[in-house]
Motif scaffolding. Structure first.
Motif, mmCIF file in Angstrom:
data_model
loop_
_atom_site.group_PDB
_atom_site.id
_atom_site.type_symbol
_atom_site.label_atom_id
_atom_site.label_comp_id
_atom_site.label_asym_id
_atom_site.label_seq_id
_atom_site.Cartn_x
_atom_site.Cartn_y
_atom_site.Cartn_z
ATOM 1 N N ASP A 252 0.808 -1.221 0.000
ATOM 2 C CA ASP A 252 0.000 0.000 0.000
ATOM 3 C C ASP A 252 0.840 1.269 0.000
ATOM 4 O OD1 ASP A 252 -2.312 -1.535 0.097
ATOM 5 O OD2 ASP A 252 -2.334 -1.587 2.298
ATOM 6 N N PHE A 253 2.129 1.151 0.350
ATOM 7 C CA PHE A 253 2.949 2.356 0.465
ATOM 8 C C PHE A 253 3.224 2.986 -0.898
ATOM 9 C CE2 PHE A 253 7.038 4.598 0.816
ATOM 10 C CZ PHE A 253 6.713 5.496 1.821
ATOM 11 N N VAL A 254 3.482 2.152 -1.900
ATOM 12 C CA VAL A 254 3.764 2.700 -3.229
ATOM 13 C C VAL A 254 2.469 3.167 -3.883
ATOM 14 C CG1 VAL A 254 5.837 1.312 -3.564
ATOM 15 C CG2 VAL A 254 3.637 0.430 -4.330
ATOM 16 N N ALA A 255 2.593 4.106 -4.804
ATOM 17 C CA ALA A 255 1.424 4.669 -5.476
ATOM 18 C C ALA A 255 0.763 3.632 -6.387
ATOM 19 C CB ALA A 255 1.844 5.893 -6.291
ATOM 20 N N PRO A 256 -0.553 3.750 -6.615
ATOM 21 C CA PRO A 256 -1.270 2.776 -7.449
ATOM 22 C C PRO A 256 -0.661 2.596 -8.833
ATOM 23 C CG PRO A 256 -2.827 4.209 -6.336
ATOM 24 C CD PRO A 256 -1.465 4.762 -6.058
ATOM 25 N N GLU A 257 -0.154 3.692 -9.431
ATOM 26 C CA GLU A 257 0.410 3.593 -10.775
ATOM 27 C C GLU A 257 1.744 2.843 -10.793
ATOM 28 O OE1 GLU A 257 1.293 7.873 -9.313
ATOM 29 O OE2 GLU A 257 -0.242 6.319 -9.090
ATOM 30 N N GLN A 258 2.310 2.583 -9.606
ATOM 31 C CA GLN A 258 3.556 1.818 -9.534
ATOM 32 C C GLN A 258 3.300 0.307 -9.413
ATOM 33 O OE1 GLN A 258 5.324 4.404 -6.215
ATOM 34 N NE2 GLN A 258 7.111 4.043 -7.510
ATOM 35 N N LEU A 259 2.038 -0.071 -9.236
ATOM 36 C CA LEU A 259 1.679 -1.481 -9.080
ATOM 37 C C LEU A 259 1.417 -2.133 -10.439
ATOM 38 C CD1 LEU A 259 -0.807 -1.106 -6.071
ATOM 39 C CD2 LEU A 259 1.584 -1.865 -5.964
ATOM 40 N N TRP A 260 1.659 -3.435 -10.513
ATOM 41 C CA TRP A 260 1.395 -4.203 -11.727
ATOM 42 C C TRP A 260 -0.113 -4.250 -11.966
ATOM 43 C CZ3 TRP A 260 2.739 -5.630 -16.200
ATOM 44 C CH2 TRP A 260 2.297 -6.802 -16.812
ATOM 45 N N PRO A 261 -0.606 -3.636 -13.038
ATOM 46 C CA PRO A 261 -2.054 -3.494 -13.230
ATOM 47 C C PRO A 261 -2.791 -4.799 -13.541
ATOM 48 C CG PRO A 261 -0.865 -2.660 -15.145
ATOM 49 C CD PRO A 261 0.167 -2.969 -14.107
ATOM 50 N N PHE A 262 -2.061 -5.834 -13.918
ATOM 51 C CA PHE A 262 -2.723 -7.083 -14.307
ATOM 52 C C PHE A 262 -2.563 -8.181 -13.259
ATOM 53 C CE2 PHE A 262 -1.153 -5.005 -18.257
ATOM 54 C CZ PHE A 262 -2.384 -4.610 -18.757
ATOM 55 N N ARG A 263 -2.198 -7.795 -12.048
ATOM 56 C CA ARG A 263 -1.958 -8.806 -11.017
ATOM 57 C C ARG A 263 -3.240 -9.561 -10.669
ATOM 58 N NH1 ARG A 263 0.952 -7.976 -5.089
ATOM 59 N NH2 ARG A 263 1.459 -10.164 -4.803
ATOM 60 N N LYS A 264 -4.359 -8.850 -10.546
ATOM 61 C CA LYS A 264 -5.630 -9.495 -10.186
ATOM 62 C C LYS A 264 -6.092 -10.472 -11.267
ATOM 63 C CE LYS A 264 -7.368 -5.848 -7.155
ATOM 64 N NZ LYS A 264 -8.461 -4.860 -6.904
ATOM 65 N N LYS A 265 -5.635 -10.258 -12.494
ATOM 66 C CA LYS A 265 -5.997 -11.157 -13.588
ATOM 67 C C LYS A 265 -5.066 -12.362 -13.672
ATOM 68 C CE LYS A 265 -7.980 -7.461 -16.447
ATOM 69 N NZ LYS A 265 -7.918 -6.751 -17.751
ATOM 70 N N GLY A 266 -4.083 -12.393 -12.769
ATOM 71 C CA GLY A 266 -3.165 -13.528 -12.728
ATOM 72 C C GLY A 266 -2.087 -13.497 -13.789
ATOM 73 N N LYS A 267 -1.928 -12.358 -14.454
ATOM 74 C CA LYS A 267 -0.926 -12.260 -15.508
ATOM 75 C C LYS A 267 0.450 -12.016 -14.890
ATOM 76 C CE LYS A 267 -0.240 -10.028 -20.001
ATOM 77 N NZ LYS A 267 -0.813 -9.078 -20.983
ATOM 78 N N PRO A 268 1.456 -12.809 -15.254
ATOM 79 C CA PRO A 268 2.804 -12.640 -14.688
ATOM 80 C C PRO A 268 3.362 -11.253 -14.976
ATOM 81 C CG PRO A 268 2.634 -14.702 -15.898
ATOM 82 C CD PRO A 268 1.395 -13.919 -16.216
ATOM 83 N N PHE A 269 4.149 -10.728 -14.053
ATOM 84 C CA PHE A 269 4.726 -9.389 -14.197
ATOM 85 C C PHE A 269 5.677 -9.334 -15.385
ATOM 86 C CE2 PHE A 269 8.232 -6.405 -13.389
ATOM 87 C CZ PHE A 269 7.513 -5.221 -13.257
ATOM 88 N N SER A 270 5.566 -8.263 -16.125
ATOM 89 C CA SER A 270 6.465 -8.026 -17.250
ATOM 90 C C SER A 270 6.896 -6.565 -17.221
ATOM 91 C CB SER A 270 5.768 -8.332 -18.586
ATOM 92 O OG SER A 270 6.568 -7.902 -19.676
ATOM 93 N N ASP A 271 8.178 -6.338 -17.063
ATOM 94 C CA ASP A 271 8.683 -4.965 -17.005
ATOM 95 C C ASP A 271 8.405 -4.218 -18.305
ATOM 96 O OD1 ASP A 271 10.189 -2.795 -15.768
ATOM 97 O OD2 ASP A 271 11.754 -3.262 -17.216
ATOM 98 N N ASP A 272 8.412 -4.930 -19.409
ATOM 99 C CA ASP A 272 8.174 -4.291 -20.704
ATOM 100 C C ASP A 272 6.755 -3.721 -20.821
ATOM 101 O OD1 ASP A 272 10.732 -4.921 -21.545
ATOM 102 O OD2 ASP A 272 10.124 -6.845 -22.415
ATOM 103 N N LEU A 273 5.814 -4.346 -20.129
ATOM 104 C CA LEU A 273 4.419 -3.899 -20.195
ATOM 105 C C LEU A 273 4.050 -2.933 -19.076
ATOM 106 C CD1 LEU A 273 2.649 -7.292 -21.080
ATOM 107 C CD2 LEU A 273 3.333 -5.441 -22.634
ATOM 108 N N MET A 274 4.985 -2.729 -18.141
ATOM 109 C CA MET A 274 4.717 -1.854 -17.007
ATOM 110 C C MET A 274 4.722 -0.397 -17.452
ATOM 111 S SD MET A 274 4.045 -1.866 -13.804
ATOM 112 C CE MET A 274 3.725 -0.445 -12.752
ATOM 113 N N THR A 275 3.703 0.340 -17.033
ATOM 114 C CA THR A 275 3.611 1.752 -17.414
ATOM 115 C C THR A 275 4.592 2.602 -16.602
ATOM 116 O OG1 THR A 275 1.798 2.061 -15.828
ATOM 117 C CG2 THR A 275 1.200 1.580 -18.110
#
Length: 350
Positions: A252-275
């Motif tokens: 919760d400390f980091v801002a929402p835009e710093q979080l992986w937006p597809f985590r709830k969909k179960g999509k693995p983290f990808s730095d290339d797709l991170m905004t």
């Protein structure tokens, strides 16, 4: 009889009017004095934060020194700076308590060549951003990958509660001191967001503990920013944005835009797709840092009450709706002024 009563009544009024005027004048004068005092506090605080005020660029002067001295170079560091003990270690640097001509200094040495780019970036920022809100640079040697800075014995902001728990520091454990530290913190953010090196974002702030470790507590209870190894430049108007590292950030400390937006969909983290994002991520974190700084002291609840609205705005999901660091700073200073004024008025009533 009526004539006598009339004279008595008019006499009472004539005496009471000057008394009221004198009271109002005294109240006005006290408010002016408080305003002048607070204004001087804000102006002198920045001078007190750094002892190298008045020195030419690429010079330093610690509090015990009478004259400014050019930054130490390799030959001087090798010959005159003596390591005493290890006092801190991170991924990028090892930090030693050291001594130079009888004065305590901090010597930082690159931990691994893998982090050379971060080390050089931090040194570049230290050189460019020297001022009252940044730890004072004493010298550096690129050949040996070391830099020397002013030593602050109270350590990082992580130590705040332990420092204030000491008996001789108890007089400083007040809402006034703690709110002034918060003002310093937001002032530093404002400086970094409008610095000579462009708009900079604090990327070494993925947790409260990590954020606090970036700041040093001075002997006169002010803050200077110390770790500048991760300060990418951002500028939304030029489309220049940043990502803080290449790993997934959580919590919760980091801002929402710093979080992986597809985590709830179960999509693995990808730095290339991170905004990417801008300095408004720093604004999101202000209320959490302030909560730590205020601790549990009398008057702290009232401070939080006055800051509720601006902190609510800091926590806006849409970063564009968050205030700037300057907006927050103005509110913090206003709250400090009004609470000091109210306290002074209450004491006068007693």
């Amino acid at each position: 009889m009526q004539r006598t009563m009339g004279r008595s009544s008019s006499s009472t009024i004539s005496y009471s009017v000057p008394v009221v005027v004198l009271c109002l004048a005294a109240l006005l004068l006290s408010n002016i004095l408080i305003y002048l005092y607070l204004d001087s506090v804000y102006q002198t605080n920045e001078l007190l934060l750094s002892s190298n005020v008045g020195c030419a660029p690429r010079n330093f002067k610690m509090t015990t020194m009478k004259n400014c001295t050019p930054w130490l170079q390799c030959s001087q560091i090798n010959a005159e700076v003596r390591k005493l003990k290890l006092i801190g270690q991170g991924a990028v640097k090892q930090v030693y308590l050291a001594e130079w001509r009888g004065q305590k200094v901090a010597l930082s040495k690159l931990s691994s060549l893998d982090y050379l780019e971060d080390f050089l970036h931090g040194l570049s920022m230290l050189q460019t951003l020297q001022g009252p809100q940044v730890v004072q640079l004493i010298g550096f040697c690129l050949e040996n990958h070391v830099l020397v800075t002013e030593y602050h014995p109270l350590g990082s902001l992580l130590n705040l509660e332990g420092v204030l728990a000491q008996e001789h520091q108890q007089p400083h454990n007040t809402w006034q001191t703690r709110l002034m530290l918060a003002i310093d913190y937001v002032s530093i953010l404002h400086y970094l967001h409008n610095s000579p090196a462009g708009r900079r974002i604090m990327c070494d702030s993925s947790s409260l503990q990590k954020t606090l470790s970036q700041f040093l507590l001075t002997n006169d209870f002010h803050l200077v920013v110390n770790d500048l190894d991760a300060l990418p430049e951002v500028d939304s108007s030029r489309g220049l944005l940043a990502k803080c590292g290449h790993r997934e950030l959580t919590g919760d400390f980091v801002a929402p835009e710093q979080l992986w937006p597809f985590r709830k969909k179960g999509k693995p983290f990808s730095d290339d797709l991170m905004t990417e994002y801008d300095e408004r991520t720093d604004i999101w974190k202000i209320p959490d840092v302030m909560r730590f700084l205020m601790g549990r002291v009398p008057g702290g609840d009232l401070v939080h009450f006055h800051l509720f609205q601006i902190h609510k705005e800091c926590k806006k999901e849409d970063p564009k709706l968050r205030p700037s660091a300057l907006d927050v700073l103005k509110v913090y200073k206003s709250v400090y002024s009004s609470m000091v004024r109210d306290n002074a008025g209450f004491r006068e009533m007693l």
